[in-house]
Design a protein around this motif. Structure first.
Motif, PDB file in Angstrom:
ATOM      1  N   GLY A 290       1.061  -1.733  -0.073  1.00  0.00           N
ATOM      2  CA  GLY A 290       0.287   0.233   0.076  1.00  0.00           C
ATOM      3  C   GLY A 290       0.902   1.039  -0.104  1.00  0.00           C
ATOM      4  O   GLY A 290       2.395   1.716  -0.300  1.00  0.00           O
ATOM      5  N   GLY A 291       0.610   2.351   0.263  1.00  0.00           N
ATOM      6  CA  GLY A 291       0.838   3.364   0.361  1.00  0.00           C
ATOM      7  C   GLY A 291      -0.174   4.640   0.347  1.00  0.00           C
ATOM      8  O   GLY A 291      -0.709   5.031  -0.931  1.00  0.00           O
ATOM      9  N   HIS A 292       1.475   5.998   0.124  1.00  0.00           N
ATOM     10  CA  HIS A 292       0.654   6.932  -1.104  1.00  0.00           C
ATOM     11  C   HIS A 292       0.373   6.781  -2.277  1.00  0.00           C
ATOM     12  O   HIS A 292       0.767   6.545  -2.706  1.00  0.00           O
ATOM     13  N   SER A 293      -1.252   6.921  -2.507  1.00  0.00           N
ATOM     14  CA  SER A 293      -1.414   6.860  -4.377  1.00  0.00           C
ATOM     15  C   SER A 293      -0.460   8.201  -5.344  1.00  0.00           C
ATOM     16  O   SER A 293      -0.672   8.321  -6.285  1.00  0.00           O
ATOM     17  N   GLY A 294       0.136   9.637  -4.813  1.00  0.00           N
ATOM     18  CA  GLY A 294       0.487  10.335  -5.602  1.00  0.00           C
ATOM     19  C   GLY A 294       2.106   9.753  -5.670  1.00  0.00           C
ATOM     20  O   GLY A 294       2.858   9.332  -6.419  1.00  0.00           O
TER      21      GLY A 294
ATOM     22  N   ILE B  93      -2.870   3.683  -1.964  1.00  0.00           N
ATOM     23  CA  ILE B  93      -3.084   1.771  -2.956  1.00  0.00           C
ATOM     24  C   ILE B  93      -3.859   0.959  -1.481  1.00  0.00           C
ATOM     25  O   ILE B  93      -2.790   0.814  -0.795  1.00  0.00           O
ATOM     26  N   PRO B  94      -4.812   0.258  -2.775  1.00  0.00           N
ATOM     27  CA  PRO B  94      -4.998  -1.212  -1.753  1.00  0.00           C
ATOM     28  C   PRO B  94      -4.367  -2.356  -1.881  1.00  0.00           C
ATOM     29  O   PRO B  94      -3.724  -2.273  -2.640  1.00  0.00           O
ATOM     30  N   ARG B  95      -3.701  -2.150   0.320  1.00  0.00           N
ATOM     31  CA  ARG B  95      -3.382  -3.301   0.517  1.00  0.00           C
ATOM     32  C   ARG B  95      -4.346  -4.512   0.233  1.00  0.00           C
ATOM     33  O   ARG B  95      -2.845  -5.793   0.441  1.00  0.00           O
TER      34      ARG B  95
ATOM     35  N   ILE C  70      15.507  21.560  -6.215  1.00  0.00           N
ATOM     36  CA  ILE C  70      14.554  22.025  -5.996  1.00  0.00           C
ATOM     37  C   ILE C  70      12.971  21.296  -6.678  1.00  0.00           C
ATOM     38  O   ILE C  70      13.614  20.542  -7.871  1.00  0.00           O
ATOM     39  N   MET C  71      11.580  20.696  -6.122  1.00  0.00           N
ATOM     40  CA  MET C  71      11.465  19.803  -7.025  1.00  0.00           C
ATOM     41  C   MET C  71       9.966  20.409  -6.781  1.00  0.00           C
ATOM     42  O   MET C  71       9.463  21.108  -6.248  1.00  0.00           O
ATOM     43  N   VAL C  72       9.107  19.887  -7.352  1.00  0.00           N
ATOM     44  CA  VAL C  72       7.681  19.422  -7.959  1.00  0.00           C
ATOM     45  C   VAL C  72       7.289  17.919  -7.650  1.00  0.00           C
ATOM     46  O   VAL C  72       7.411  16.885  -7.664  1.00  0.00           O
ATOM     47  N   ILE C  73       6.098  17.810  -6.511  1.00  0.00           N
ATOM     48  CA  ILE C  73       6.037  16.600  -6.023  1.00  0.00           C
ATOM     49  C   ILE C  73       4.358  16.169  -6.291  1.00  0.00           C
ATOM     50  O   ILE C  73       3.554  17.044  -7.178  1.00  0.00           O
ATOM     51  N   HIS C  74       4.106  15.271  -7.264  1.00  0.00           N
ATOM     52  CA  HIS C  74       3.636  14.528  -7.680  1.00  0.00           C
ATOM     53  C   HIS C  74       2.532  13.620  -6.705  1.00  0.00           C
ATOM     54  O   HIS C  74       1.479  12.916  -6.386  1.00  0.00           O
ATOM     55  N   ALA C  75       1.631  14.913  -5.460  1.00  0.00           N
ATOM     56  CA  ALA C  75       1.055  14.315  -4.793  1.00  0.00           C
ATOM     57  C   ALA C  75       0.230  16.700  -4.497  1.00  0.00           C
ATOM     58  O   ALA C  75       0.667  17.499  -4.930  1.00  0.00           O
TER      59      ALA C  75
END
Length: 485
Positions: A213-217, A258-260, A425-430
């Motif tokens: 499972g975990g963060h979906s982004g 994310i479904p575990r 320096i980042m852009v996050i997919h969340a």
């Protein structure tokens, strides 16, 4: 006293331990909110709430720093409630049980709530610590971020006085975030027809569990297993040859996790029961071969069970399994503009079934609005083919990167000076709330920082102790370095 009291910086960890002791999953933050209101009043701080429940606390500038630009430290009040299937825990009543494991703080069998409890604790610790130098300061704590960003949606113009916003919801020390993905929920509802299970059938519960499972982004690019998609894959491959009757299917609990695990109740002819069990064992071998590098503990169980419920007709069974199996899941496209970052993705997060219908809830994320539109269109087309009703709702914008942001430059410069290395320096997919804040406060300069948190939105969530210390040093030195107006 919590064992976290031995950690440094102690005020931050003591406040985090207190946050863990008060239940605060999404939609159940009120007890924690009331505690923080009382805490702020006891300290003589100005505190108020808006119509959606967001908390705003103000603290005057340190003597001699009154002319600095005003800063608002921002965190969200709620946490994601996820637990292992063998953990007995009521997130609305029971405290989180944090403990130290080497270099990390973890929780016993549940999410830890370091997302965003550490950020919240850091903001409150700044308010409590008179040795931290700062200009005019605000702390904004928003409601129900994890389940739809309700607090950010409800934030009104004119309430905040700050020029700069520091979001504390990032999850990698040494990375400065200046942009994030937007998102939209997508719900497919498929009407079902049922009929009695024929005589001579045996009923089993097929369960897929043990996935990370975990963060979906933030973790969608890792190729983790999705229990909903794996159940659909197995049933699509074998339901017809087994003459299986599908009675129920449920998987996942949150659209942004994310479904575990997931399970299906299936009836098969008694003379095909052994074949069903054998196919399930073979499927486990396939998954271990395909996913073994990232999923070490995958389990496929077949257990005898009983139920009085009718089964789906063959037509309904096939329509549902085909729809779920055909749904895209995971990374749709990587970004050309920001190398190494996912542009568009979706998570088939929650599948549930009633007597009359099946519901599939997805969360779509994208750095660009057209990416969201593209995936919405795909899912709508699939729904039309399957005879499902489709609803897209709860859209929230991304946070457009600003390469010329003064506060981002200041964070980079401060980090370099403190640690003698250049941050990423980042852009996050969340989804960070900054994109929504830009609507009522278009001129506000924003940046997002935080400590290292792994496994957010899952019971594997943990926060790196040393990175919390580094994050605290960066945050307090940054407040000291904020320039004059």
């Amino acid at each position: 006293m919590s064992e976290l009291s031995q950690l440094s910086p102690q005020p931050l960890w003591d406040i985090f331990a207190k946050i863990c002791s008060i239940p605060h999953p999404s939609y159940h933050e009120e007890q924690l909110a009331e505690h923080i209101l009382s805490w702020a009043k006891e300290k003589g701080l100005h505190v108020e709430r808006d119509l959606v429940g967001n908390i705003l606390i103000r603290k005057p500038a340190t003597a001699g720093m009154e002319n600095r630009k005003a800063v608002v430290l921002q965190a969200h009040l709620d946490m994601v409630p996820q637990k292992n299937n063998d953990t007995v825990h009521d997130f609305t009543k029971d405290p989180i049980q944090p403990y130290i494991d080497g270099e990390w703080v973890k929780a016993r069998g549940t999410t830890l709530g370091a997302d965003n409890g550490i950020g919240m604790a850091s903001a409150l610790a700044v308010l409590a610590d008179e040795t931290v130098a700062h200009g005019p300061l605000e702390v904004l704590l928003t409601m129900t971020e994890e389940a739809g960003m309700d607090g950010a949606f409800g934030l009104q113009a004119g309430w905040l006085q700050a020029d700069i916003l520091i979001n504390t919801d990032s999850e990698e020390e040494g990375e400065i975030y200046m942009g994030c993905a937007g998102g939209i929920d997508f719900i497919s509802t498929l009407p079902l027809q049922r009929e009695a299970v024929p005589a001579g059938y045996e009923t089993y519960k097929l369960t897929i569990k043990g996935l990370k499972g975990g963060h979906s982004g933030a973790e969608i690019h890792l190729g983790l297993g999705n229990a909903n998609k794996l159940l659909a894959r197995f049933l699509f491959a074998h339901a017809a040859e087994l003459d299986a009757r599908l009675i129920d299917l449920n998987g996942g609990t949150l659209r942004n996790a994310i479904p575990r695990e997931g399970s299906a109740i299936v009836a098969v002819p008694a003379d095909k029961a052994a074949q069903f069990k054998d196919l399930a064992a073979k499927f486990l071998s396939i998954l271990q071969n395909e996913l073994g590098a990232v999923e070490k503990n995958t389990t496929v169980l077949v257990e005898a069970t009983t139920t009085d419920k009718a089964a789906l007709t063959a037509k309904s069974r096939d329509a549902f399994i085909n729809l779920l199996n055909a749904m895209p899941n995971g990374v749709i496209r990587n970004s050309d503009a920001v190398k190494g970052v996912v542009e568009t993705s979706l998570n088939v997060g929650v599948v549930s079934m009633t007597d009359e219908s099946a519901e599939i809830i997805c969360l779509i994320r994208s750095l660009i609005d057209s990416g969201k539109d593209y995936v919405v269109g795909m899912l709508e087309a699939l729904g039309q083919l399957a005879g499902a009703q489709s609803v897209a709702k709860g859209s929230y914008p991304g946070w457009q990167p600003d390469a010329d942001s003064p506060v981002m430059g200041l964070v980079r410069e401060t980090y370099q000076k403190l640690f003698n290395k250049t941050p990423n320096i980042m852009v996050i997919h969340a989804g960070l709330e900054c994109g929504l804040f830009k609507k009522p406060y278009p001129e506000m300069d924003m940046v997002s920082i935080g400590p290292t948190i792994t496994g957010p939105h899952s019971p594997d969530e943990q926060v790196h102790i040393a990175s919390v210390g580094q994050y605290w040093i960066l945050l307090t030195e940054l407040l000291k370095a904020i320039p004059a107006k």
